[in-house]
Design a protein around this motif. Structure first.
Motif, short mmCIF file in Angstrom:
data_model
loop_
_atom_site.label_atom_id
_atom_site.label_comp_id
_atom_site.label_asym_id
_atom_site.label_seq_id
_atom_site.Cartn_x
_atom_site.Cartn_y
_atom_site.Cartn_z
N ALA A 205 15.84 -4.67 12.56
CA ALA A 205 14.75 -4.87 13.60
C ALA A 205 13.19 -3.97 13.66
O ALA A 205 13.55 -2.29 13.42
N ASN A 206 12.63 -4.45 14.43
CA ASN A 206 10.67 -3.72 14.68
C ASN A 206 10.51 -2.47 13.60
O ASN A 206 10.89 -1.29 13.67
N VAL A 207 10.73 -2.87 12.04
CA VAL A 207 10.22 -1.68 10.48
C VAL A 207 8.83 -1.48 10.70
O VAL A 207 7.86 -2.41 11.84
N THR A 208 8.69 -0.40 11.21
CA THR A 208 6.92 -0.47 10.66
C THR A 208 6.62 -0.72 9.37
O THR A 208 7.32 0.09 8.58
N LEU A 209 5.40 -1.00 9.21
CA LEU A 209 4.81 -1.48 7.93
C LEU A 209 2.79 -0.46 7.47
O LEU A 209 2.37 -0.65 8.44
N ILE A 210 2.82 0.69 6.46
CA ILE A 210 2.14 1.36 6.72
C ILE A 210 1.82 0.44 5.25
O ILE A 210 1.78 1.14 4.14
N ILE A 211 0.08 0.94 5.39
CA ILE A 211 -0.78 -0.29 3.92
C ILE A 211 -2.42 0.64 3.78
O ILE A 211 -2.63 0.84 5.00
N PRO B 247 13.22 2.13 10.64
CA PRO B 247 12.66 1.61 9.68
C PRO B 247 11.73 1.58 9.27
O PRO B 247 10.57 0.99 10.59
N LEU B 248 11.17 2.10 8.08
CA LEU B 248 9.24 2.30 7.83
C LEU B 248 9.10 1.78 6.36
O LEU B 248 10.41 1.83 5.17
N VAL B 249 8.69 0.87 6.18
CA VAL B 249 7.43 0.16 4.65
C VAL B 249 6.52 0.91 4.92
O VAL B 249 6.03 0.97 5.41
N MET B 250 6.71 0.86 3.21
CA MET B 250 5.04 1.87 2.82
C MET B 250 4.28 1.00 2.11
O MET B 250 5.11 1.01 0.66
N ILE B 251 3.24 0.26 1.93
CA ILE B 251 2.56 0.49 0.29
C ILE B 251 1.18 0.50 0.78
O ILE B 251 0.62 0.28 1.06
N PRO B 252 1.99 2.28 -0.53
CA PRO B 252 0.83 3.21 -0.89
C PRO B 252 -0.94 2.57 -1.51
O PRO B 252 -1.65 2.58 -0.82
N LEU B 253 -0.76 1.14 -1.90
CA LEU B 253 -1.92 0.80 -2.69
C LEU B 253 -1.70 -0.92 -3.02
O LEU B 253 -1.22 -1.58 -4.01
N ALA B 254 -2.32 -1.44 -2.47
CA ALA B 254 -1.69 -2.41 -1.55
C ALA B 254 -3.25 -3.22 -3.21
O ALA B 254 -2.91 -4.66 -3.45
#
Ligand SMILES: [Zn+2]
Length: 270
Positions: free
Chosen positions: A34-40, A70-77
């Protein structure tokens, strides 16, 4: 827990480049936290510092010290735009105008033939619908602001603002919105088909949750003192010159505050 970096391919660009999500948990695993952070980063391919800063945040704050949420990064969208040093994707569409909330066929930036026409936009949309992040932070150049879309995002914007020292805040402003989902947009800052407005006003997950959505616009000149309003004419062109002359100096000036804001977003409960 949360120190190993997993890589997951979420889609492929127009020219066949992979779009990669990096996470501190297994996004393909059976349990969705739950409550994942997504950074783009890099939705606009010519906004190079956004890509670099997500990468340095991964190295300094996630891989080394561990972010305990919990963290997800999409460094290059937008990988094709990055290679071509273009704001747009390889179809010359602005991925930040291609979402379906208030999409318009003829806005100043090319919005594509229809909403979600581009593979990069669809990859990010489908990934978001799969992981249902509680918080989304998308980095851009260079309106120098923390821009919260949706009233549910105000708390996160304030938390990120408070994570900076007073000196670090000087080149930024904070902008929150009282617009409720379903209401007509505020004229100031209205961006038809933008990713931030889709996330902040258009998205609603099962269970009724709406993610907190922040567009983090980096400063055009971190040494310029208090953020002027309006911004000076040609501020983005100035920033591109500054970046081309000395990218390391620009990164060094903005990085401590950006890392603190991103860490604060990860820690924010919702
Ligand atoms: Zn941008």
């Amino acid at each position: 827990m949360f120190t190993k970096i997993h890589q997951h391919r979420i889609g492929v660009s127009v020219q066949g480049r992979e779009i990669i999500a990096e996470s501190n948990f297994d996004v393909a695993g059976p349990i969705r936290p739950a409550n994942v952070t997504l950074i783009i980063g890099g939705l606009h391919g010519d906004e190079k510092a956004t890509v670099a800063l997500v990468a340095t945040f991964r190295e300094a704050c996630v891989a080394r010290q561990g972010v305990r949420t919990p963290l997800v990064m999409i460094p290059l969208a937008n990988p094709d735009g990055f290679v071509a040093n273009s704001r747009y994707n390889a179809n010359r569409v602005d991925l930040n105008r291609n979402c379906d909330l208030d999409w318009q066929p003829d806005c100043p930036e090319p919005s594509g033939p229809h909403p979600w026409s581009e593979p990069e936009s669809r990859a990010i949309r489908d990934f978001i619908l799969a992981i249902e992040p509680g918080k989304v932070v998308s980095l851009h150049w260079a309106l120098a602001e923390i821009d919260a879309d949706g009233p549910q995002s105000t708390g996160l914007a304030r938390r990120m603002w408070n994570a900076m020292t007073p000196a670090e805040r000087a080149p930024y402003r904070i902008r929150v919105s009282a617009r409720q989902p379903g209401q007509p947009p505020d004229p100031e800052g209205f961006c038809p088909g933008s990713f931030g407005q889709w996330c902040g006003y258009g998205l609603r997950f099962a269970g009724g949750l709406r993610p907190s959505m922040i567009t983090l616009e980096l400063p055009y000149d971190p040494a310029a003192g208090d953020r002027p309003h309006p911004l000076p004419e040609g501020h983005l062109a100035q920033l591109h010159c500054r970046w081309n002359e000395n990218p390391a100096a620009y990164l060094a000036a903005v990085q401590p505050a950006v890392h603190r804001m991103l860490a604060a977003a990860c820690e924010y409960p919702r």
